[in-house]
Design an enzyme around this catalytic site. Structure first.
Site, short mmCIF file in Angstrom:
data_model
loop_
_atom_site.label_atom_id
_atom_site.label_comp_id
_atom_site.label_asym_id
_atom_site.label_seq_id
_atom_site.Cartn_x
_atom_site.Cartn_y
_atom_site.Cartn_z
N ASN A 1 0.81 -1.15 -0.15
CA ASN A 1 -0.22 -0.03 0.05
C ASN A 1 0.83 1.36 -0.13
O ASN A 1 1.61 1.53 0.86
CB ASN A 1 -0.87 0.01 1.20
CG ASN A 1 -1.71 1.22 1.36
OD1 ASN A 1 -1.64 1.98 0.70
ND2 ASN A 1 -2.21 1.43 2.53
N LYS B 1 0.27 4.16 -0.31
CA LYS B 1 -0.52 5.44 0.32
C LYS B 1 -0.34 6.70 -0.54
O LYS B 1 -0.32 6.59 -1.71
CB LYS B 1 -0.08 5.62 1.83
CG LYS B 1 -0.16 4.41 2.58
CD LYS B 1 0.08 4.60 4.35
CE LYS B 1 0.11 3.25 4.95
NZ LYS B 1 0.09 3.28 6.35
N HIS C 1 -9.45 1.08 5.40
CA HIS C 1 -8.23 1.26 6.34
C HIS C 1 -8.27 2.19 7.22
O HIS C 1 -8.96 3.08 7.03
CB HIS C 1 -7.12 1.57 5.14
CG HIS C 1 -5.75 1.77 5.58
ND1 HIS C 1 -5.29 2.62 6.16
CD2 HIS C 1 -4.59 0.96 5.53
CE1 HIS C 1 -3.98 2.44 6.72
NE2 HIS C 1 -3.75 1.31 6.19
N GLU D 1 -6.35 4.47 8.28
CA GLU D 1 -6.38 6.04 7.98
C GLU D 1 -7.65 6.53 7.50
O GLU D 1 -7.91 7.89 7.60
CB GLU D 1 -5.06 6.22 7.13
CG GLU D 1 -3.85 6.05 7.84
CD GLU D 1 -2.70 5.41 7.08
OE1 GLU D 1 -2.73 5.66 5.59
OE2 GLU D 1 -1.69 4.89 7.59
N GLU E 1 -4.81 -5.03 11.26
CA GLU E 1 -3.86 -4.02 11.24
C GLU E 1 -4.14 -3.21 12.57
O GLU E 1 -4.99 -2.19 12.63
CB GLU E 1 -3.95 -3.10 9.99
CG GLU E 1 -3.74 -3.60 8.62
CD GLU E 1 -3.35 -2.67 7.74
OE1 GLU E 1 -2.36 -2.91 6.99
OE2 GLU E 1 -3.70 -1.59 7.28
N GLY F 1 2.92 2.25 10.71
CA GLY F 1 3.60 3.32 10.59
C GLY F 1 4.55 3.66 11.64
O GLY F 1 5.17 4.88 11.94
N SER G 1 3.77 -2.23 10.40
CA SER G 1 5.32 -2.11 10.57
C SER G 1 5.71 -3.55 10.28
O SER G 1 6.65 -4.03 10.68
CB SER G 1 5.54 -1.76 12.04
OG SER G 1 5.23 -0.48 12.29
#
Ligand code: PGA
Length: 257
Positions: free
Chosen positions: A9, A11, A96, A98, A167, A173, A212
């Protein structure tokens, strides 16, 4: 037998030139069999990356990072699942973290995008995960199972393919991945919940771990029975690291019984 999937991904990262280079590197790294590879570039690069990958026919699959819960119309800035299918996508991330946290997508919006993805012949990759506060409060399984159920309601029939990604928000991240044991507990709970509703789907569904993932920790995840690959952010922006993830998944792919 569930084929492991390594999904990159990107992003909101990468120039057009980098997108081309990363796509070519992923294509070179992807094996003919054993493991599957997918890329999720930003919208503007989709058609160019599709041409490089020969998507949707090629061995690397193309996906979108999100799609609208609407079919078409006056929704400035939004992108429909049908457009993504036309652009060569065969996958779409739904929910996701985010998107949930930064773009205000709640469970209903995530389910709507999942429904649109299915209508457009895209396989949704439903992302679920708990925040640090939720984990510390002992609510991890409750939170992820709730997110899962809301996504499962959007399925139309047993033929609708679905992929899951666990996730944990605190691992995305941050460089602080979950431990394989933490992932194992959640993946088993997710598979159990799917299997209670649809036993065949419970056995077949692929559940990716994300947060990560790096070349030096992926093996621990891939050795977990219920982990079927990885959804990768940061390490997908480094072609050498991404190729090592693909190699690990190919090497550890479980042989067909
Ligand atoms: P990360 O991102 O690998 O950079 O933690 C994972 C993701 O958001 O899918």
């Amino acid at each position: 037998m569930r084929t492991p999937l390594i999904a990159g991904n990107w992003k909101m990262n990468g120039s057009r030139a980098q997108a081309r280079a990363w796509a070519q590197a992923a294509l070179a790294a992807a094996p003919d069999r054993g493991a599957e590879v997918a890329l999720f570039p930003p919208y503007p690069w989709l058609t160019e990356v599709a041409a490089i990958l020969d998507a949707p026919r090629g061995r690397v699959r193309l996906g979108a990072q999100a799609c609208s819960g609407e079919r078409e119309g006056a929704f400035t800035g939004a992108v429909s699942a049908g457009m993504l299918h036309d652009a060569g996508c065969s996958l779409c991330l739904c929910g996701h973290s985010e998107r949930r946290a930064l773009f205000g997508e709640d469970d209903a919006a995530v389910a709507a995008s999942l429904r649109r993805a299915l209508e457009a012949d895209l396989v949704p990759v439903l992302c679920v995960g708990e925040s640090l506060a939720e984990r510390e409060a002992g609510r991890t399984l409750e939170v992820v199972v709730h997110q899962l159920r809301s996504g499962l309601e959007a399925l139309r029939s047993p033929q609708d393919e679905l992929i899951l990604a666990y996730e944990p928000v605190w691992a995305i991240g941050t460089g602080r991945a979950a431990s394989p044991a933490e992932a194992a507990e959640v993946h088993a709970a997710l598979r159990g919940e799917v299997g209670r509703r649809e036993p065949d789907r419970g056995r077949a569904i692929r559940i990716l771990y994300g947060g990560s993932v790096k070349p030096d920790n992926i093996e621990g995840f891939l050795r977990v029975e219920d982990v079927d690959g990885a959804l990768v952010g940061g390490a997908a922006l480094d072609p050498v690291a991404f190729a090592r993830l693909v190699q690990a998944a190919t090497r550890l792919a479980r042989p067909a019984p």
